[in-house]
Design an enzyme around this catalytic site. Sequence first.
Site, short mmCIF file in Angstrom:
data_model
loop_
_atom_site.label_atom_id
_atom_site.label_comp_id
_atom_site.label_asym_id
_atom_site.label_seq_id
_atom_site.Cartn_x
_atom_site.Cartn_y
_atom_site.Cartn_z
N LYS A 1 0.77 4.65 6.82
CA LYS A 1 0.24 5.50 5.75
C LYS A 1 0.92 6.87 5.82
O LYS A 1 1.66 7.16 6.75
CB LYS A 1 -1.27 5.68 5.88
CG LYS A 1 -2.09 4.40 5.97
CD LYS A 1 -2.13 3.62 4.67
CE LYS A 1 -2.96 2.35 4.81
NZ LYS A 1 -2.84 1.48 3.61
N SER B 1 0.80 -1.22 0.00
CA SER B 1 0.00 0.00 0.00
C SER B 1 0.84 1.28 0.00
O SER B 1 0.31 2.35 -0.27
CB SER B 1 -0.94 0.01 1.21
OG SER B 1 -0.20 0.11 2.41
#
Length: 308
Positions: free
Chosen positions: A163, A89
């Site tokens: 993230k 990701s």
Amino acid sequence: MAGPADAPPSGPPGPPRPGPGTGLGAERETGSEEGSEEAGAPGSGRRPAKGRKVRSFWKELPILIFIALVLALLIKTFLVQAFSIPSDSMQNTLQRGDRVLVDKLTPWFGSKPERGEVVVFHDPGGWLGETQTQDSGPIAEGIQEALSRVGLMPSADEKDLIKRVIAVGGDTVSCRRGEKVMVNGKALDEPYIFPGNTPCDEKPFGPVKVPKNRIWVMGDHRQDSLDSRYHQNLHNGTVSVDDVVGRAIVVAWPVNRWSALSVPGTFDQPGLSAAASMAPSALGLAGAVPLVLWRRRRQAAKVRGTAD
């Protein structure tokens, strides 16, 4: 009158006769005493004197291991911790299997996540879903659990995510199909996005007002990241600052991928901060107040002069 036998011998005096406690014999005795005191000194080649036993290395080894583990535990708890990247990701910034070091010290001093930082945070609730754990046996699981407690291995049941922070408390963030991500009306130039991806075409969003003490996060691999965009049913997709473990500061492993995780320049552009956008009006107001007061004083002085 002294006779010849009583006369002192002529010529230079000879060497003194050795007496008790002096001479060569005494030097030997003294040397033997000094040698006994220096026995066992480093480099002397002599065995140590009794009562000065050197501790065996194997006896010291458990102590050294214990100290190392305590230091590792303290470092993991208060300074830095290693995390393994489990997914794609964050490509290409981070690859699956990379090990990153996370700064856990600055949050203790009140530091909060800032825009552009890569952060590790606990699952806010349902982001990871139900993951299946592999049974590797009680011995292997025990070893992994012990090493994970001191930060040498990631925990098998650890539910953390990594993230990039896009917006912080007070910001308004949005993204329309075919356009760039907007933060407080400013477009972000995002060179870190995975090649071939778009900023948000697969999942447009917003505008979202980020609450205080919360952050909006997105993965760099936008088409392979279930980030804030996909969890807007819970706190509008934002993450609590209290759930943040710390900022990832460096890729430590593998060696050929060593790099610092710096904040991209697009997050330093003028006017991006919501507070900064209000700065001109605040400065204008601060400058106008003294001017208004000065004019009122002048008018009051003129009125008094006229009355007199």
